[in-house]
Design a protein around this motif. Structure first.
Motif, PDB file in Angstrom:
ATOM      1  N   CYS A  85       0.824  -1.208   0.000  1.00  0.00           N
ATOM      2  CA  CYS A  85       0.000   0.000   0.000  1.00  0.00           C
ATOM      3  C   CYS A  85       0.856   1.255   0.000  1.00  0.00           C
ATOM      4  N   GLY A  86       0.305   2.326  -0.548  1.00  0.00           N
ATOM      5  CA  GLY A  86       0.944   3.625  -0.495  1.00  0.00           C
ATOM      6  C   GLY A  86       0.363   4.414   0.660  1.00  0.00           C
ATOM      7  N   PHE A  87       0.973   5.559   0.935  1.00  0.00           N
ATOM      8  CA  PHE A  87       0.541   6.373   2.062  1.00  0.00           C
ATOM      9  C   PHE A  87      -0.923   6.783   1.905  1.00  0.00           C
ATOM     10  N   GLU A  88      -1.280   7.131   0.669  1.00  0.00           N
ATOM     11  CA  GLU A  88      -2.644   7.587   0.392  1.00  0.00           C
ATOM     12  C   GLU A  88      -3.671   6.522   0.758  1.00  0.00           C
ATOM     13  N   ASP A  89      -3.315   5.247   0.432  1.00  0.00           N
ATOM     14  CA  ASP A  89      -4.240   4.143   0.682  1.00  0.00           C
ATOM     15  C   ASP A  89      -4.592   4.020   2.162  1.00  0.00           C
ATOM     16  N   LEU A  90      -3.637   4.453   3.009  1.00  0.00           N
ATOM     17  CA  LEU A  90      -3.754   4.128   4.420  1.00  0.00           C
ATOM     18  C   LEU A  90      -4.270   5.274   5.277  1.00  0.00           C
ATOM     19  N   PRO A 105       9.028   8.329  -0.300  1.00  0.00           N
ATOM     20  CA  PRO A 105       8.556   8.890  -1.564  1.00  0.00           C
ATOM     21  C   PRO A 105       9.072   8.107  -2.775  1.00  0.00           C
ATOM     22  N   GLU A 106      10.257   7.528  -2.631  1.00  0.00           N
ATOM     23  CA  GLU A 106      10.871   6.888  -3.794  1.00  0.00           C
ATOM     24  C   GLU A 106      10.130   5.626  -4.208  1.00  0.00           C
ATOM     25  N   ALA A 107       9.879   4.759  -3.242  1.00  0.00           N
ATOM     26  CA  ALA A 107       9.234   3.500  -3.573  1.00  0.00           C
ATOM     27  C   ALA A 107       7.713   3.613  -3.541  1.00  0.00           C
ATOM     28  N   GLY A 108       7.200   4.791  -3.113  1.00  0.00           N
ATOM     29  CA  GLY A 108       5.752   4.934  -3.017  1.00  0.00           C
ATOM     30  C   GLY A 108       5.178   4.024  -1.948  1.00  0.00           C
ATOM     31  N   ASP A 444     -13.905   3.878 -14.690  1.00  0.00           N
ATOM     32  CA  ASP A 444     -13.627   4.298 -16.060  1.00  0.00           C
ATOM     33  C   ASP A 444     -12.386   5.188 -16.151  1.00  0.00           C
ATOM     34  N   ARG A 445     -12.169   5.957 -15.085  1.00  0.00           N
ATOM     35  CA  ARG A 445     -11.028   6.872 -15.105  1.00  0.00           C
ATOM     36  C   ARG A 445      -9.856   6.238 -14.370  1.00  0.00           C
ATOM     37  N   VAL A 446      -8.675   6.339 -14.977  1.00  0.00           N
ATOM     38  CA  VAL A 446      -7.522   5.684 -14.344  1.00  0.00           C
ATOM     39  C   VAL A 446      -7.205   6.263 -12.968  1.00  0.00           C
ATOM     40  N   ASP A 447      -7.448   7.586 -12.790  1.00  0.00           N
ATOM     41  CA  ASP A 447      -7.064   8.153 -11.491  1.00  0.00           C
ATOM     42  C   ASP A 447      -7.954   7.641 -10.359  1.00  0.00           C
ATOM     43  N   GLU A 448      -9.037   6.948 -10.709  1.00  0.00           N
ATOM     44  CA  GLU A 448      -9.864   6.328  -9.670  1.00  0.00           C
ATOM     45  C   GLU A 448      -9.490   4.865  -9.488  1.00  0.00           C
ATOM     46  N   ASN A 449      -8.602   4.374 -10.336  1.00  0.00           N
ATOM     47  CA  ASN A 449      -8.114   3.008 -10.190  1.00  0.00           C
ATOM     48  C   ASN A 449      -6.744   3.042  -9.544  1.00  0.00           C
ATOM     49  N   ARG A 450      -6.166   1.848  -9.413  1.00  0.00           N
ATOM     50  CA  ARG A 450      -4.907   1.781  -8.703  1.00  0.00           C
ATOM     51  C   ARG A 450      -3.754   1.640  -9.693  1.00  0.00           C
ATOM     52  N   SER A 451      -2.788   2.525  -9.544  1.00  0.00           N
ATOM     53  CA  SER A 451      -1.615   2.449 -10.403  1.00  0.00           C
ATOM     54  C   SER A 451      -0.774   1.251  -9.986  1.00  0.00           C
ATOM     55  N   LEU A 452      -0.483   0.369 -10.951  1.00  0.00           N
ATOM     56  CA  LEU A 452       0.322  -0.812 -10.626  1.00  0.00           C
ATOM     57  C   LEU A 452       1.777  -0.596 -10.965  1.00  0.00           C
ATOM     58  N   VAL A 497      11.671  -5.403 -20.578  1.00  0.00           N
ATOM     59  CA  VAL A 497      10.859  -4.327 -20.042  1.00  0.00           C
ATOM     60  C   VAL A 497      11.172  -4.196 -18.565  1.00  0.00           C
ATOM     61  N   GLU A 498      11.646  -3.020 -18.199  1.00  0.00           N
ATOM     62  CA  GLU A 498      11.937  -2.812 -16.793  1.00  0.00           C
ATOM     63  C   GLU A 498      10.762  -2.094 -16.159  1.00  0.00           C
ATOM     64  N   VAL A 499      10.093  -2.792 -15.291  1.00  0.00           N
ATOM     65  CA  VAL A 499       8.873  -2.245 -14.721  1.00  0.00           C
ATOM     66  C   VAL A 499       9.130  -1.696 -13.336  1.00  0.00           C
ATOM     67  N   ARG A 500       8.696  -0.483 -13.133  1.00  0.00           N
ATOM     68  CA  ARG A 500       8.815   0.123 -11.796  1.00  0.00           C
ATOM     69  C   ARG A 500       7.466  -0.020 -11.105  1.00  0.00           C
ATOM     70  N   PRO A 501       7.379  -0.905 -10.110  1.00  0.00           N
ATOM     71  CA  PRO A 501       6.095  -1.036  -9.419  1.00  0.00           C
ATOM     72  C   PRO A 501       5.750   0.253  -8.684  1.00  0.00           C
ATOM     73  N   SER A 502       4.471   0.633  -8.694  1.00  0.00           N
ATOM     74  CA  SER A 502       4.061   1.885  -8.064  1.00  0.00           C
ATOM     75  C   SER A 502       4.143   1.798  -6.554  1.00  0.00           C
TER      76      SER A 502
END
Lengths: 609, 237
Positions: A85-90, A105-108, A444-452, A497-502
């Motif tokens: 979880c991120g700070f916002e989630d909690l 902040p770096e790892a979210g 429908d809007r990404v900002d209401e979904n969870r960034s992975l 593909v180097e993926v940075r997890p949110s």
């Protein structure tokens, strides 16, 4: 995002672990039947609590739980609610936790501040898993390196990854992440006679899941799953705490949320009252406030009135799951209740009102998930070809498209493993990279979904806009975890593909932790040897002490002097940490007492005559 | 996945099939996925279709009972859970083939998904992707229903209370159109199934009609959703 574990250790048992919000358990299948592994004093639950006494060496489990009140600042519990979880989630639950959370902040990610160190929820979970591993090793008498770990079905990709990483940090090869209600269904339907459509209503300490399954000829097929990862028995405790806090503020002018010790102590009392109310009509909550006492009687009715609105939040997910499965409640042949809080009458009553039938409370609410995990472990070991789990992904997966909209690639309740491919191109001439942002959720809007995660497709050949074609493959594996690969369709070349997890750790961060973790493992080993050496020395010391008076009579002065010398040396090194010194001093003392032992035996034989 | 137009003979009907690893001759729908000799999950084959995955003919009239039975039987042998201790390439092949099978099952079970699959298989639709394809032939929306839809929306905004009977009337009309469309699609499917599978003008004509009807149905469905929303909003006011 791709964390591959290559293990050479293909032997030894595979255990099933229920990594719970409140308690963790470990189980194994023996002779076709699951068995929860217990401690030497017969306990199956390992409290999911980690305490850093002296801010250094962590203690885990029961001992740590005892520190929950006494050393609240250094004791972490319910860490599962923070995983991935991120700070916002909690934000909503921040106030309810007595320990301090800080933002990385770096790892979210959020971190838990203990003294001058901050730990991720992954590291804390790894400490719990290490304790679980130790429990299993003690019970089985062999090393345990492979495990199946359960997670709430409604856990998203970040939370699943976090769990898998925690397992890895604890020295476990995590062969499969299994959904808790699915695991429970395995234990429920093991005898193979159970067929038909069932709902598993799983209310844990911190999470709620509902899964609809079809059981047929040993295939356990999940048709739909829904849930709420921030709803559980903890919330029932918290609501009582809030009432108490209000009353204490009014009567005593004391803000318990500002008093870490009182807050923790109140949380614990509230939990006890809740548990007591599952079997009795009334329970008393008593709390020491410095010199004063706060005392309050809770009736079952009063508690249920508070709990009802919280538990009503399980209704909507249950109805949605039925709808997703294309079923009516009346199609179900059974509703299985799982999780500690399912012991509460009010929970059973609400489940009954949702599904319109009396729920089945025959499974052990605490142990059934671990048992199911063990059964899945047994299946993975190849010992059980009759059973098979077919599970689904709980949340839709998609990409951000023009205007911040979510373009869904994989719909929720799709069977896993599954794959989706999408072809990307460029928007401007000679563009060599494309940014891709992956989301999970139903809005429908990404900002209401969870960034992975986000990643960039690089190395695209310079060309006019719209000409390059890069195919990206999104694969959700049998653990419900996303893997991404890309291929240039023009050149046929695979791209890494180097993926940075949110909200997670990158592979290199995990590697770093693993490396430092190995030092911990070494430290553990040294400590273990030390304990063993001390355990060997103690009986020798005690024996000499016990026979000291006789020794004075039987031994010559120089012999007696030597024994005393050796005894003093051993006592001294016992204070220290040097394993070798203790072992040497022990054998020296042993040797110096050979003559004494002989004399003692002769003496006792004389007496017998 | 399916690039069109394809060789209409499916992979399983084409040649004698050999194991992609040991060359063993494969026979039967299960062996198509998993070699009975070397237990290698088969690599996905060039041009393999969802029909191949179940060993069923390329047609609309499918026996879904057979497909379901085979799905479970194949899953039992092919699922990644059976390959946890297998060599890495077998693990990977089990995962990719199981993903393919899952999608195939999902698609063949669902009438709309099956129609879309057939269109992409024969190149009537370019891609099954989610992004709008520019090459796709856009079918004009039916004028009549579009007009009464606009009128209805205006009416609901101006006078929500009195619009109720109109809304109900419109819903009935929509439902009627959907039923007609579905019957039309069924008829087209039957015609399609009777023709040989070669890419003939007749076959293409039927597929284009299916395409047009599907787009219309999509349009109706999206209006249906909007009507639901309007009803909810009007109700909550």
């Amino acid at each position: 995002m791709l964390i591959q574990i290559e293990s050479n250790k293909k032997t030894g048992p595979i255990v099933g672990i229920d990594l719970g919000t409140t308690n963790s358990l470990v189980a194994i299948v023996e002779g076709g039947k699951p068995r929860v592994l217990k401690s030497s004093d017969g306990k199956s639950l390992i409290p999911s609590v980690v305490s850093f006494a002296d801010e250094k060496q962590p203690v885990v489990g029961l001992e740590a739980k005892r520190n929950k009140v006494a050393d609240a600042q250094h004791t972490v519990f319910s860490v599962k609610r923070l995983l991935g979880c991120g700070f916002e989630d909690l934000k909503p639950i921040l106030e309810s936790l007595p320990y301090t959370l800080v933002q990385d902040p770096e790892a979210g990610l959020v971190k838990i501040q203990i003294g001058d160190r901050a730990y991720t929820a992954i590291e804390i979970s790894a400490l719990i898993l290490r304790e679980v591993k130790k429990r299993a090793e003690e019970a089985l008498g062999c090393s345990v390196t492979r495990a199946v770990i359960t997670v709430p079905a409604y856990f998203n990709d970040s939370q699943r990854q976090a769990t898998r990483t925690a397992g890895r940090l604890a020295g476990l090869d995590v062969l499969r992440i299994v959904n808790e209600p699915t695991a429970a269904s395995l234990a429920y339907g093991l005898d193979k006679k159970r067929q038909g459509l069932i709902a598993v209503y799983d209310l844990g300490g911190g999470t709620f899941d509902v899964s609809i399954l079809k059981l047929q000829d040993g295939i356990f097929e999940v048709l739909a799953t829904r849930g709420d990862t921030q709803l559980g028995g903890d919330d029932l405790d918290q609501t009582m705490v809030r009432v108490a806090a209000q009353e204490i503020l009014q009567s005593f002018g004391l803000d318990i949320y500002a008093e870490v010790h009182i807050h923790s102590s109140l949380l614990e009392s509230a939990e006890s009252v809740k548990i007591a109310l599952s079997t009795q009509a009334e329970a008393v909550l008593e709390l020491k406030l410095d010199t004063r006492i706060y005392r309050r009687v809770w009736t079952q009715a009063e508690f249920e009135a508070l709990a009802r609105p919280i538990l009503e939040r399980t209704r909507e997910p249950c109805l949605s799951a039925l709808k997703d499965a294309g079923l009516q409640a009346s199609d179900l042949s059974d509703v299985v209740l799982v999780g500690g809080p399912s012991r509460l009458k009010i929970v059973q009553e609400i489940a009954r009102s949702i599904f319109g039938k009396a729920p089945n409370t025959s499974v052990h609410p605490d142990e059934v998930v671990a048992e199911g995990a063990a059964i899945q472990a047994d299946i993975l070991a190849g010992n059980n070809q009759d059973l098979l789990l077919l599970d689904v992904v709980p949340l839709s997966l998609g990409l951000e498209t023009y205007g911040g909209l979510m373009a869904t690639l994989i719909h929720r309740n799709t069977r896993i493993p599954t794959v989706a491919r999408e072809v990307f191109t460029t928007f401007v001439e000679n563009q060599t990279g494309v940014d891709i942002h992956v989301f999970q959720g139903e809005r429908d809007r990404v900002d209401e979904n969870r960034s992975l995660a986000r990643f960039k497709l690089r190395g695209i050949q310079p060309a006019p806009a719209g000409i390059p074609r890069v195919e990206v493959t999104f694969l959700i594996d049998a653990d419900g975890i996303l893997q991404v690969a890309a291929k240039d369709l023009k050149t046929g070349q695979e791209q890494s593909v180097e993926v940075r997890p949110s909200h997670g750790l990158t592979d290199s961060e995990v590697e770093k932790m693993l490396a430092s973790g190995l030092e911990n493992v070494k430290a553990d080993e040294i400590y273990k040897n030390l304990v063993e050496a001390r355990n060997k020395a103690e009986p020798v010391i005690r024996a000499v002490e016990k026979n000291w008076d006789q020794a004075k009579l039987l031994l010559a002065p120089d012999e007696l002097e030597e024994v005393r010398d050796k005894l003093d040396i051993l006592r001294q090194v016992m204070q220290g940490q040097k394993v070798e010194a203790i072992l040497d001093a022990t054998s020296d003392l042993n040797r110096s007492t050979v003559r004494l032992a002989e004399l003692l035996i002769r003496d006792s034989l004389k007496e017998m005559r | 996945m399916q690039n069109a137009p394809v060789d209409v003979a499916t992979v399983s009907q084409r040649d004698p099939l050999l194991c992609t690893e040991c060359g063993h001759l494969l026979d039967g729908f299960l062996a198509f996925h998993l070699c009975p000799k070397c237990h290698s999950p088969q690599l996905l084959r060039e041009g393999e279709t969802y029909f191949d995955a179940f060993g069923v003919p390329v047609q609309f009239d499918l026996d879904r009972g057979v497909i379901e039975k085979r799905f479970y039987e194949i899953s039992r042998a092919l699922h990644p859970d059976r390959f946890v201790s297998a060599p890495a390439h077998h693990r990977a092949q089990s995962m990719s083939r199981m993903s393919f099978l899952n999608q195939a099952f999902q698609t063949l079970k669902n009438p709309t998904a099956l129609r879309e699959l057939m269109l992409s298989l024969y190149g009537v639709r370019t891609q099954m992707g989610i992004l709008p394809s520019h090459q796709q032939k856009k079918v004009p929306i039916p004028v009549e229903i579009a007009e009464s839809w606009f009128e209805l929306q205006e009416l609901v905004v101006e006078n929500p209370a009195s619009s109720r009977p109109k809304v109900a009337e419109f819903e009935a009309e929509l439902k009627n159109l959907r039923t007609q469309g579905e019957a039309h699609l069924k008829a087209l499917e039957t015609q399609f199934d009777r023709l040989p599978r070669e890419l003939s003008p007749e076959l293409l004509a039927i597929l284009s009609q299916i395409d047009a009807e599907l787009q219309k149905q999509n349009y109706f469905r999206s209006i249906e959703k909007d009507v639901e929303r309007i009803k909810r909003n009007a109700h909550s006011d």
